[in-house]
Design an enzyme around this catalytic site. Structure first.
Site, PDB file in Angstrom:
ATOM      1  N   GLY A 200       0.847  -1.196   0.000  1.00 46.74           N
ATOM      2  CA  GLY A 200       0.000   0.000   0.000  1.00 46.74           C
ATOM      3  C   GLY A 200       0.876   1.237   0.000  1.00 46.74           C
ATOM      4  O   GLY A 200       1.952   1.242  -0.594  1.00 46.74           O
ATOM      5  N   ARG A 201       0.407   2.274   0.683  1.00 45.54           N
ATOM      6  CA  ARG A 201       1.184   3.530   0.735  1.00 45.54           C
ATOM      7  C   ARG A 201       2.573   3.292   1.312  1.00 45.54           C
ATOM      8  O   ARG A 201       3.584   3.691   0.725  1.00 45.54           O
ATOM      9  CB  ARG A 201       0.429   4.559   1.594  1.00 45.54           C
ATOM     10  CG  ARG A 201      -0.834   5.104   0.960  1.00 45.54           C
ATOM     11  CD  ARG A 201      -1.640   5.940   1.942  1.00 45.54           C
ATOM     12  NE  ARG A 201      -2.186   5.107   2.992  1.00 45.54           N
ATOM     13  CZ  ARG A 201      -3.492   4.924   3.221  1.00 45.54           C
ATOM     14  NH1 ARG A 201      -4.386   5.578   2.500  1.00 45.54           N
ATOM     15  NH2 ARG A 201      -3.901   4.126   4.178  1.00 45.54           N
ATOM     16  N   ILE A 202       2.627   2.618   2.478  1.00 45.90           N
ATOM     17  CA  ILE A 202       3.930   2.422   3.129  1.00 45.90           C
ATOM     18  C   ILE A 202       4.737   1.348   2.410  1.00 45.90           C
ATOM     19  O   ILE A 202       5.946   1.507   2.190  1.00 45.90           O
ATOM     20  CB  ILE A 202       3.741   2.064   4.621  1.00 45.90           C
ATOM     21  CG1 ILE A 202       3.026   3.213   5.348  1.00 45.90           C
ATOM     22  CG2 ILE A 202       5.083   1.775   5.287  1.00 45.90           C
ATOM     23  CD1 ILE A 202       2.541   2.860   6.755  1.00 45.90           C
TER      24      ILE A 202
ATOM     25  N   ARG B 186      -4.323  -8.437  -1.864  1.00 47.97           N
ATOM     26  CA  ARG B 186      -5.446  -9.171  -2.447  1.00 47.97           C
ATOM     27  C   ARG B 186      -5.522  -8.936  -3.955  1.00 47.97           C
ATOM     28  O   ARG B 186      -5.903  -9.813  -4.704  1.00 47.97           O
ATOM     29  CB  ARG B 186      -6.752  -8.759  -1.762  1.00 47.97           C
ATOM     30  CG  ARG B 186      -6.889  -9.347  -0.367  1.00 47.97           C
ATOM     31  CD  ARG B 186      -7.978  -8.687   0.405  1.00 47.97           C
ATOM     32  NE  ARG B 186      -7.725  -7.254   0.567  1.00 47.97           N
ATOM     33  CZ  ARG B 186      -8.493  -6.442   1.267  1.00 47.97           C
ATOM     34  NH1 ARG B 186      -9.564  -6.914   1.865  1.00 47.97           N
ATOM     35  NH2 ARG B 186      -8.191  -5.159   1.381  1.00 47.97           N
TER      36      ARG B 186
ATOM     37  N   ARG C  19       1.288  -4.801  12.020  1.00 42.37           N
ATOM     38  CA  ARG C  19       0.594  -5.003  13.290  1.00 42.37           C
ATOM     39  C   ARG C  19       0.934  -6.388  13.831  1.00 42.37           C
ATOM     40  O   ARG C  19       0.990  -7.363  13.061  1.00 42.37           O
ATOM     41  CB  ARG C  19      -0.930  -4.927  13.093  1.00 42.37           C
ATOM     42  CG  ARG C  19      -1.500  -3.530  12.995  1.00 42.37           C
ATOM     43  CD  ARG C  19      -1.462  -2.792  14.332  1.00 42.37           C
ATOM     44  NE  ARG C  19      -2.064  -1.469  14.261  1.00 42.37           N
ATOM     45  CZ  ARG C  19      -1.389  -0.343  14.041  1.00 42.37           C
ATOM     46  NH1 ARG C  19      -0.083  -0.385  13.863  1.00 42.37           N
ATOM     47  NH2 ARG C  19      -2.008   0.824  14.025  1.00 42.37           N
TER      48      ARG C  19
ATOM     49  N   ASP D 155       8.716  -4.241  15.192  1.00 41.17           N
ATOM     50  CA  ASP D 155       8.321  -2.962  15.802  1.00 41.17           C
ATOM     51  C   ASP D 155       6.973  -3.095  16.488  1.00 41.17           C
ATOM     52  O   ASP D 155       6.574  -2.221  17.251  1.00 41.17           O
ATOM     53  CB  ASP D 155       8.249  -1.878  14.715  1.00 41.17           C
ATOM     54  CG  ASP D 155       7.937  -0.489  15.282  1.00 41.17           C
ATOM     55  OD1 ASP D 155       8.614  -0.087  16.256  1.00 41.17           O
ATOM     56  OD2 ASP D 155       7.032   0.189  14.757  1.00 41.17           O
TER      57      ASP D 155
ATOM     58  N   GLU E 185       0.873  -5.499  22.961  1.00 42.02           N
ATOM     59  CA  GLU E 185       1.689  -4.342  23.379  1.00 42.02           C
ATOM     60  C   GLU E 185       1.069  -3.672  24.603  1.00 42.02           C
ATOM     61  O   GLU E 185      -0.153  -3.640  24.716  1.00 42.02           O
ATOM     62  CB  GLU E 185       1.768  -3.344  22.211  1.00 42.02           C
ATOM     63  CG  GLU E 185       2.483  -3.932  21.022  1.00 42.02           C
ATOM     64  CD  GLU E 185       2.459  -3.002  19.807  1.00 42.02           C
ATOM     65  OE1 GLU E 185       2.098  -1.813  19.951  1.00 42.02           O
ATOM     66  OE2 GLU E 185       2.794  -3.462  18.717  1.00 42.02           O
TER      67      GLU E 185
ATOM     68  N   HIS F 259       7.368  -0.096  19.079  1.00 44.36           N
ATOM     69  CA  HIS F 259       6.357   0.551  18.216  1.00 44.36           C
ATOM     70  C   HIS F 259       6.693   2.027  17.957  1.00 44.36           C
ATOM     71  O   HIS F 259       5.916   2.928  18.291  1.00 44.36           O
ATOM     72  CB  HIS F 259       4.958   0.420  18.839  1.00 44.36           C
ATOM     73  CG  HIS F 259       3.850   0.555  17.837  1.00 44.36           C
ATOM     74  ND1 HIS F 259       2.663  -0.153  17.907  1.00 44.36           N
ATOM     75  CD2 HIS F 259       3.730   1.332  16.735  1.00 44.36           C
ATOM     76  CE1 HIS F 259       1.868   0.179  16.900  1.00 44.36           C
ATOM     77  NE2 HIS F 259       2.508   1.089  16.173  1.00 44.36           N
TER      78      HIS F 259
HETATM   79  P1  NDP Z   1      -2.660   0.982   2.907  1.00 42.08           P
HETATM   80  O1  NDP Z   1      -4.107   0.794   3.126  1.00 42.08           O
HETATM   81  O2  NDP Z   1      -2.184   1.991   1.930  1.00 42.08           O
HETATM   82  O3  NDP Z   1      -1.971  -0.414   2.529  1.00 42.08           O
HETATM   83  C1  NDP Z   1      -2.401  -1.643   3.030  1.00 42.08           C
HETATM   84  C2  NDP Z   1      -2.087  -2.704   1.995  1.00 42.08           C
HETATM   85  O4  NDP Z   1      -2.383  -3.983   2.545  1.00 42.08           O
HETATM   86  C3  NDP Z   1      -2.885  -2.542   0.729  1.00 42.08           C
HETATM   87  O5  NDP Z   1      -2.009  -2.567  -0.355  1.00 42.08           O
HETATM   88  C4  NDP Z   1      -3.818  -3.741   0.709  1.00 42.08           C
HETATM   89  O6  NDP Z   1      -3.985  -4.211  -0.647  1.00 42.08           O
HETATM   90  C5  NDP Z   1      -3.069  -4.758   1.566  1.00 42.08           C
HETATM   91  N1  NDP Z   1      -3.999  -5.667   2.227  1.00 42.08           N
HETATM   92  C6  NDP Z   1      -5.074  -5.349   2.983  1.00 42.08           C
HETATM   93  N2  NDP Z   1      -5.728  -6.448   3.375  1.00 42.08           N
HETATM   94  C7  NDP Z   1      -5.053  -7.495   2.853  1.00 42.08           C
HETATM   95  C8  NDP Z   1      -5.244  -8.902   2.892  1.00 42.08           C
HETATM   96  N3  NDP Z   1      -6.286  -9.456   3.537  1.00 42.08           N
HETATM   97  N4  NDP Z   1      -4.365  -9.687   2.238  1.00 42.08           N
HETATM   98  C9  NDP Z   1      -3.334  -9.151   1.564  1.00 42.08           C
HETATM   99  N5  NDP Z   1      -3.092  -7.817   1.489  1.00 42.08           N
HETATM  100  C10 NDP Z   1      -3.947  -7.006   2.124  1.00 42.08           C
HETATM  101  O7  NDP Z   1      -2.076   1.301   4.369  1.00 42.08           O
HETATM  102  P2  NDP Z   1      -0.665   1.954   4.764  1.00 42.08           P
HETATM  103  O8  NDP Z   1       0.390   1.461   3.838  1.00 42.08           O
HETATM  104  O9  NDP Z   1      -0.829   3.411   4.944  1.00 42.08           O
HETATM  105  O10 NDP Z   1      -0.466   1.288   6.216  1.00 42.08           O
HETATM  106  C11 NDP Z   1      -0.393  -0.116   6.334  1.00 42.08           C
HETATM  107  C12 NDP Z   1      -0.431  -0.564   7.788  1.00 42.08           C
HETATM  108  O11 NDP Z   1       0.807  -0.302   8.437  1.00 42.08           O
HETATM  109  C13 NDP Z   1      -1.465   0.145   8.674  1.00 42.08           C
HETATM  110  O12 NDP Z   1      -2.732  -0.461   8.559  1.00 42.08           O
HETATM  111  C14 NDP Z   1      -0.892  -0.002  10.074  1.00 42.08           C
HETATM  112  O13 NDP Z   1      -1.460  -1.121  10.728  1.00 42.08           O
HETATM  113  C15 NDP Z   1       0.594  -0.246   9.840  1.00 42.08           C
HETATM  114  N6  NDP Z   1       1.389   0.865  10.397  1.00 42.08           N
HETATM  115  C16 NDP Z   1       2.245   0.632  11.446  1.00 42.08           C
HETATM  116  C17 NDP Z   1       2.989   1.657  11.975  1.00 42.08           C
HETATM  117  C18 NDP Z   1       3.934   1.428  13.100  1.00 42.08           C
HETATM  118  O14 NDP Z   1       4.113   2.329  13.930  1.00 42.08           O
HETATM  119  N7  NDP Z   1       4.586   0.285  13.187  1.00 42.08           N
HETATM  120  C19 NDP Z   1       2.885   3.039  11.482  1.00 42.08           C
HETATM  121  C20 NDP Z   1       1.993   3.168  10.345  1.00 42.08           C
HETATM  122  C21 NDP Z   1       1.278   2.110   9.844  1.00 42.08           C
HETATM  123  P3  NDP Z   1      -5.359  -4.916  -1.128  1.00 42.08           P
HETATM  124  O15 NDP Z   1      -6.480  -4.025  -0.677  1.00 42.08           O
HETATM  125  O16 NDP Z   1      -5.226  -5.072  -2.617  1.00 42.08           O
HETATM  126  O17 NDP Z   1      -5.386  -6.242  -0.436  1.00 42.08           O
END
Ligand code: NDP
Length: 322
Positions: free
Chosen positions: A153-155, A175, A232, A256, A261, A279
């Site tokens: 996704g974004r990250i 997905r 997570r 992380d 937690e 974290h």
């Molecule tokens: P995005 O929504 O941009 O990206 C999430 C990605 O996960 C998407 O590309 C999505 O693709 C994929 N995804 C979702 N569900 C599934 C699934 N069931 N199977 C496979 N792939 C899946 O979110 P961000 O990139 O902005 O953030 C991602 C996560 O990082 C956050 O939800 C957060 O939990 C975690 N995070 C942790 C931090 C920390 O402090 N450690 C800080 C910031 C974020 P698709 O829909 O095609 O499946």
């Protein structure tokens, strides 16, 4: 001031949030999202919640009859019951994009530290062991690694862009394939793990991703396998990970985030092949203030224009009644 919307701040948020909120809103602060900590009168008047990582449960949402918006701090909003919020016509916002680069930087740092054992090397120096001889060569290297990103996704994309500079192979699992990226797509996490030796988990915690990284996936990474988690803790079968680290089924893990937690299993703390962070992926002053600004901007936009700036997909269709 009675006409100013009452905003409830739940749990600890950085002072920047409170400073900005106080300019436009009436504020109450409570230590955790528990409506019993409010007076009955306040409960009746809360219109917005500024939510810490502690989130908002269905009973908490139901205890606040005038609630319109939950502005959650962070991009992952698994601690907020968004499915319930949408039923109550409550919009939920998160803080995407503003933390992407910081979290991607952290993922790269954690990857290098894990593969090369720099945390262990620093502890060796601080313990005064250097004069007795050099630190052992690291078994791991980034050279020649095949990296798989779980959650492009974004990250995930920001991590992949950075990794291009390291000359490693990059693949991913979502997905759905992401349009316009040339990294190799795998339709299942198992396929990705079999094609890689390094798995970076940056997937959200959802019912579908719960304990998705299990013994089978870790085994597929192989004996040189490295597992990095900045997503997570709930997405990992933590006991299976501990077993893989102890049995050296994989080489190392860099974490992380954890299942429970801030409590980290003693077995992980004792594992010399684990690199552990509390974290902190987004936890610079710069980025936490940008997240705070976006949280407050969402509340301001909602109460002035009836529109949230960054609603989560589940609640994106909710708009403010005149
Ligand atoms: P995005 O929504 O941009 O990206 C999430 C990605 O996960 C998407 O590309 C999505 O693709 C994929 N995804 C979702 N569900 C599934 C699934 N069931 N199977 C496979 N792939 C899946 O979110 P961000 O990139 O902005 O953030 C991602 C996560 O990082 C956050 O939800 C957060 O939990 C975690 N995070 C942790 C931090 C920390 O402090 N450690 C800080 C910031 C974020 P698709 O829909 O095609 O499946």
């Amino acid at each position: 001031t009675t006409s100013r919307p009452l905003i409830l701040v739940t749990g600890k948020l950085i002072p920047h949030v409170l400073k900005r909120l106080a300019k436009e809103f009436e504020i109450r602060e409570i230590a955790r999202p528990d409506a019993d900590l409010l007076t009955p009168d306040d409960r009746e008047h809360v219109r917005g919640v500024a939510a810490s990582f502690l989130g908002a449960s269905a009973p908490f949402i139901d205890a606040l009859p005038k609630l319109e918006i939950i502005a959650s701090f962070g991009v992952g909003y698994d601690a907020v019951d968004a499915a319930h919020a949408v039923q109550r016509d409550v919009v939920v916002t998160n803080t995407p994009d503003v933390l992407t680069d910081e979290v991607a930087d952290t993922a790269i740092a954690l990857l290098l530290n894990t593969v090369r054992g720099f945390g262990q090397a620093e502890r060796f120096l601080r313990a005064g062991q250097w004069p007795q001889g050099p630190f052992p060569l690291s078994k791991g290297t980034l050279r020649g690694r095949r990296i798989g990103i779980f959650g492009m996704g974004r990250i995930g994309l920001a991590i992949a862009r950075r990794l291009e500079g390291f000359g490693v192979a990059i693949a991913y699992h979502n997905r759905r394939p992401v349009e316009g990226v040339s990294y190799t797509y795998h339709a299942t996490l198992k396929d990705l793990a079999e094609a890689c030796d390094t798995l970076i988990d940056v997937a959200p915690a959802t019912p579908e991703t719960t304990r998705a990284v299990n013994a089978d996936i870790l085994q597929a990474l192989g004996a040189d396998g490295v597992f990095i988690n900045v997503g997570r803790g709930a997405t990992v079968d933590e006991p299976a990970l501990i077993e893989a680290l102890q049995a050296r089924t994989i080489l190392a893990a860099g974490l992380d985030v954890f299942a429970n937690e801030p409590h980290v299993p003693q077995a992980l703390i004792d594992a010399d092949n684990a690199t552990l962070l509390p974290h902190v992926a987004s936890a610079s002053q710069h980025t936490r203030e940008a997240m705070a600004d976006l949280l407050v901007d969402n509340l301001e936009s909602w109460f002035s224009r009836g529109e949230a700036l960054t609603p989560v997909p589940e609640t994106a269709a909710i708009s403010r009644k005149a």
